[in-house]
Design an enzyme around this catalytic site. Structure first.
Site, mmCIF file in Angstrom:
data_model
loop_
_atom_site.group_PDB
_atom_site.id
_atom_site.type_symbol
_atom_site.label_atom_id
_atom_site.label_comp_id
_atom_site.label_asym_id
_atom_site.label_seq_id
_atom_site.Cartn_x
_atom_site.Cartn_y
_atom_site.Cartn_z
ATOM 1 N N HIS A 130 0.828 -1.161 0.076
ATOM 2 C CA HIS A 130 -0.184 -0.113 0.106
ATOM 3 C C HIS A 130 0.920 1.176 -0.013
ATOM 4 C CE1 HIS A 130 -3.424 -2.525 1.384
ATOM 5 N NE2 HIS A 130 -2.411 -3.172 1.963
ATOM 6 N N SER B 25 14.319 20.489 -18.535
ATOM 7 C CA SER B 25 12.931 21.224 -18.878
ATOM 8 C C SER B 25 13.316 22.150 -19.529
ATOM 9 C CB SER B 25 12.310 21.290 -17.545
ATOM 10 O OG SER B 25 11.548 22.499 -17.716
ATOM 11 N N LYS C 154 15.587 20.824 -13.587
ATOM 12 C CA LYS C 154 15.036 19.478 -13.614
ATOM 13 C C LYS C 154 15.882 18.296 -14.173
ATOM 14 C CE LYS C 154 11.328 18.923 -12.660
ATOM 15 N NZ LYS C 154 9.891 19.032 -13.563
ATOM 16 N N GLU D 11 8.878 7.359 -17.353
ATOM 17 C CA GLU D 11 7.512 7.652 -17.786
ATOM 18 C C GLU D 11 7.051 7.241 -19.015
ATOM 19 O OE1 GLU D 11 7.018 12.073 -16.291
ATOM 20 O OE2 GLU D 11 8.941 11.783 -16.674
ATOM 21 N N TYR E 7 -11.590 -16.394 -44.379
ATOM 22 C CA TYR E 7 -10.652 -15.000 -44.611
ATOM 23 C C TYR E 7 -11.726 -13.678 -45.019
ATOM 24 C CZ TYR E 7 -7.399 -11.246 -45.656
ATOM 25 O OH TYR E 7 -6.895 -9.887 -45.872
#
Lengths: 456, 456, 456, 456
Positions: B153, B274, B280, B287, B314
């Site tokens: 958690h 950035s 940054k 990501e 097909y």
């Protein structure tokens, strides 16, 4: 030690996964429009000098011209469309180019560009949908009284008209246009000026840039403005549903074109042959329209999945928004054009449709309704009596209309020969003149109303 | 009348929607391999003359060379890779080219090509997965005893080792490889010779072509052979699940790289800056790996949707099988390379990890277990007592290990000072030496076993 | 201030969102089996006394009996099946119940329970798939020589046999069984003993519990063991693909049952009437089978979405694994039973099938092949000649077999009357005796091979 | 022969797959309302006698009372809610019950019922969304000036305020309400009177029934009216996107509640403990909200898949529309309530937030902007200079604000000590007062505007 599986190692991998110029170059016109609006505002707010501003605008216009002429070199090492254009601007006008990025970030820039692109695409698709409606309306008008079997469960249900059937798709496409219009209206606030995520300390005027780019207003929260891809998801959802409608129509074209049905014919323009079977005339376009629902649904799932559980504000994940939207927009535009083409191309086989409409006891409901209306039976009882009559007709191998009166009376003695009127398919169709019903006059009225509503 | 929305009208629309050469050109090597095998068999079966066969083989080899050299002109009006190659063959060798298509159809041809492509891709991806496992194993070995907080958690649960944590991904990737291997094994029967759908009357030898192309056997039913895209769906499902694993790992990299966590550092090779915030160092690669699950899930949904409800055999719909598979394969390969790169690049911040592991009452379970083991409390009661002790520690703002014995005894009088041994995080980790547990020796044994199993 | 929209406020919301007993009660037998195995091992390892162990086993058996008898009260405030059973155990045997949870956690417990459930479900579904194959084989055998039109693009392609067509589904279901079997094999390592996430310091014996529960081995990494839901995703992917196969079959049943096709009849057992149209006999079961692909695909997407981006180890998100799996398993079992039922129930309309097979120039490929084989034309040229003949036949409104020789010779002068043999549909079918082809003898051989492989 | 796998054979299978009463009983109130409106219209149009009409209304009201009291026996053999109610009506009032079904069909009846249910659900969910917005606004107001780190890529970006962050969700939920409102408006034409598919010959008045049930107008095409499930798909798409927003918020709650972040605390009302780790306080509610996106996305995919390629008009497939909608509506309502609860429950840890905001060089952008504004550097150059300063600060292990002026000037000689003002986080936040920015006054103005717009 390094597996060297990816020639070039980390640098090559990172360039490949990170660069978006391969696909986001498609935003070039929107990026330049956004930069011009931003630049004009910076000048008006005295954040930029008029000279710098003029140089920037000139440079941007030259870049647009270079791209239009195919002379612009897009470079992967510059990652994305924003940096490609800015780098070229620096080559063209020198250090002043570096002032353009004042009070903005790629985060609000890309959100603005992409909204502009989606908005323009919605307008283009709306036009294609209107054209499809126009084609449907023309065919519906020509066949407002052409009788065909109406199906439920692909079982013959009641006679309807071909025009009435096509008009169902006019309704569907009408709702699709409504959904896209709502999406357009809702997306139309401008992210520019949200900067990275927090707004800016420069005295910018967001109302001006919003208006210059055709937005209704600036976006109200800077964190939301750069993290929001609702407009893309909503567009994809509307596209997926529109594609679902087209898949239904395409399925009908395929089934109707089959030999056992033979309800319509498509010309060679929308069919193809076989590499092995010389007699084939395959409805390839319809099959591909049906299939492209897959792409549309997949694109929607892709972006919903990307956005799931992303914390605020901008995450690089959101760069994965463009490919699904581009692919879905292309697929939908192509499908709409193909459907419009097929609607104009298809020739309903009137005799075959009529003949099919007489089979399958299609007027059994008319018989039941007659029993209710003329004999006063409760509907449930009328339904029961009619079922017995159909069963008898099946046993005798006869259509309802061919069943002798004595057979009918053996089941329900009070039936008179007036019943035969109800069993005629043209009368059946004409009788269903409730609002929205299949009676040819109703269909013609519906066509007129739809022309008024949809074809301006 | 015709809206003219699509410049060129029906012909242009049909060409655009129907042609697949833009993407299926990627199957050129497989197509040529299939044709060569088919040709050799036709000659062996005396369906083709040796002369014609030799001309065809020579022609195909020249075409392959032209494609490799970038000299081959792919033409949209020839629709697909099969017809493009056949047309070029006719240019090169004349009418004999027309004999190659004897006893086959594009339907079995494309199924064969695509299976070969998927099979080759599985092999390539298996290699990339093995490389990722190798990277994970190397890092796990280096940090088999590096203590970090284990979370459930996202709340501190119990101390584990960094190596143990990484080994969980070795397991996941191991299952991914298993799934791809099963897919490969299952797909490996050869459609060639199914012809359009019904088999052929020519005396072909399907065992020979199957063997020549590395298949285990010919496909057993000709209708199924040309209608089956299970191999593509199964590949996409395996890819989506593999991508889900990578998304979990990517999420951990993102969270671990955040300032409040600071568990790992990535070098500039896998981070970017950035355009507005100069400080940054964004984990863009992670990501994007996380995001590409979207593409993978979307591709799976796309193909499942395409195949839903398609009658045999097909249907042109099935042409929409390739783009999702190509996109998914590319995305997965790139993500695997990026993950391998990040694993090798990441530097665990040992001090930070250790410090975090001491917080959050991470040894509360050890305390409860001690109460069970040493004092004979039922687990449920031990759990209850420990809860009271944690509460007291929270009130005093102390770690468990810093809580005076008198405080412990106020809650459970029989506790002795031996308990403090159980509260040490290194001892805690070392004690969990059940099979599969986090004790460093166990982790090292698991690494050794995994190397044996996965790194041949 | 609190909106009070949810009567009962936070407590009620939390109970509703958090409790899983409504659905995880379905795991009761697996939970009890797991607890018994765990208990026996604890005793064997002297972590529990024999007395406590015996009491626990007795208690668990009584609970199983209570549940079987419908006498067990499931309580929402006890959250889940694990705590419901443990609480009842405490009522029955007192504090010894509290010793059962030694060296385990709900995290490994639920993973074990759920794997056991999925494993049992796979076995049950495998049986249902075998039964469907048996039904298909019986019908295929009865109609190994029943001629019907084979379709591609839903256009008449070549004649095939009904048995051959059904055998395509035997192949598909065979692959489905293979996928489920692979899933079963891969899931079969035991999470028990992973405890919360890190393993345990108690001297447990995981090999014993794994063996007692029919697992092949204990899971190798404790973090992975509690975070892994691959088995559920893989099951759902296999179920979605199996459902896709059934949707194709269901589509065919719907189309074949339509009036224009009339290829098969279903009895009242698998059709229903209409509330308004007394003549209807709707293939509802087939339509529902086709529709339930939606549920299956949706379940797969649901769980993939849940798992995307979840950090290790257990997250509460994973509680959302059960409903999609339960719903998909129920839907698939029902669809398999319905398909088996429909296969046994359907009556192919032999005359209609044969008549349809003669239409649509279905033997055009045979003609082209004849030109290749007998006249030595290259296939491409033969294809061209045949196309011209079909065009002429269309103009004259004749079938190929009815075209006078003079017409044939007007197009290709070397054609002889021997060609008419090739245009007979029975001969056409019989001639396609390549491996996997539609020749009745081939079909019978395929049936025999499939019986051997699938019906043990 | 019959496998007997499904006890009871075909009849049991068909009943199980065909019956919908288990779930469509949820439409009872809507079904009765629709029947009452239909009955009143039939009487007004003299299709029914006043006596029969009165008996029917009385009977329907009694049935509603029986259902409300839990006294109504739903019977599976009566298939669905419509037939269950009609059968009971016949028991209560005799043959007159059989007249109610005049001029309608289950096809238009179920479409009407389901639209009414979705419409009511939208209204209920709109209320729950308004309540969530109110909770967000209250927390935002209390923390309009509470400084926290704003993140992009989960890397510290710039300081923002907690209130500003929460307001991003007010915007998202505002768009969600807009989408549901559009869906409601678009669905609000009435299918009743479309009958089976073709309209009816009875002189019904569809405007009256539409008005009586709160619809804006009758549906314009009878085929479309019974085949349309757009309203359900559009609702699911809006729900999936709303759920995506909530998943983002939930992810933030989970991350913010982690020990390393410690940004917020949730009370016991929205957290739970562990069965093994006594110290745990798990954000279960947030995790479950995050997970339920899976259910929502899956429901959307399920219905899109069901509708793909369905020919007109009603197909039994469409019965699979209800479960996804019911499940999605329940999940979304629960998630909204849980989020409202957590928003009201969460206590931002002000000191921790502030402290985190000072780390990570969060004011680097302010420094760059200062260089642009005060020293006239082009932004790109300012960005470059700032990057060098950050690098120097990292090397020295200092925050920007703690870096001696001499260090700054070593990099950019014209920097003055006035720069330190720009490095203060409160000043940073206050300075970003562009429209939509994070300056506390802006945030308060945004709160006021949102209250006006959303809280009527």
């Amino acid at each position: 030690m390094w597996g060297g599986r990816f020639a070039g190692g980390p640098a090559a991998i990172m360039r490949r996964i990170n660069a978006s110029i391969d696909f986001d170059r498609r935003l070039h016109a929107e990026d330049i429009a956004g930069s011009k609006a931003h630049c004009a505002m910076l000048v008006a707010q005295r954040i930029l000098t008029a000279e710098d501003g003029a140089a920037i605008i000139r440079g941007l216009e030259q870049i647009q011209a270079e791209i239009d002429a195919g002379d612009f070199l897009f470079r992967e090492e510059l990652e994305d469309i924003h940096l490609n254009i800015e780098a070229r601007l620096a080559e063209l006008i020198g250090p002043a180019a570096g002032r353009l990025h004042t009070a903005r970030s790629r985060n609000d820039q890309v959100a603005t560009d992409f909204k502009l692109w989606v908005r323009g695409t919605i307008d283009r698709i709306d036009g294609a949908m209107a054209a499809l409606q126009a084609a449907l309306l023309d065919q519906a008008e020509a066949h407002a009284a052409t009788v065909m079997p109406g199906f439920t469960h692909l079982q013959t249900a009641q006679p309807v008209t071909f025009g009435h059937h096509l008009m169902a798709y006019v309704e569907m496409v009408g709702r699709d246009r409504g959904r896209l219009g709502d999406c357009r209206r809702r997306l139309n606030d401008c992210p520019l000026g949200a900067a990275a995520l927090a707004g800016t300390a420069f005295p910018i005027d967001r109302d001006t840039t919003a208006a210059a780019l055709g937005f209704d207003r600036p976006a109200a929260n800077s964190l939301d403005a750069v993290s929001d891809r609702d407009f893309a998801v909503e567009f994809l959802a509307a596209a997926a549903l529109a594609g679902t409608h087209l898949s239904r129509f395409a399925e009908e074209i395929v089934v109707w074109s089959s030999e056992p049905f033979g309800f319509i014919k498509l010309s060679d323009a929308f069919t193809t042959g076989s590499s092995i079977m010389p007699q084939k005339r395959n409805p390839d376009a319809a099959e591909l329209v049906r299939a492209k629902t897959g792409r549309l649904d997949g694109s929607l799932v892709a972006l919903l999945t990307v956005m799931k559980g992303l914390p605020l504000a901008y995450q690089k994940d959101m760069q994965e928004d463009k490919i699904p939207v581009f692919e879905a927009a292309d697929a939908l535009e192509l499908c709409l054009a193909a459907c419009e083409g097929m609607v104009r191309d298809m020739r309903p086989q009137i005799a075959r449709l009529r003949e099919a409409a007489t089979r399958g006891y299609s007027t059994a409901t008319d018989l039941a309704d007659w029993l209710v209306r003329e004999l006063g039976l409760p509907f449930r009882q009328a339904h029961h009596v009619t079922g017995a009559i159909v069963k008898r007709a099946e046993t005798l191998g006869l259509d309802l209309a061919a069943l002798p009166l004595v057979e009918l009376q053996a089941i329900e003695p009070t039936i008179t020969k007036a019943v035969y009127d109800a069993l005629d398919i043209d009368r059946s169709v004409a009788s269903r003149n409730s609002y929205g019903g299949t009676a040819p006059d109703r269909v013609r009225a519906a066509i007129a109303a739809a022309r008024k509503r949809y074809c301006r």
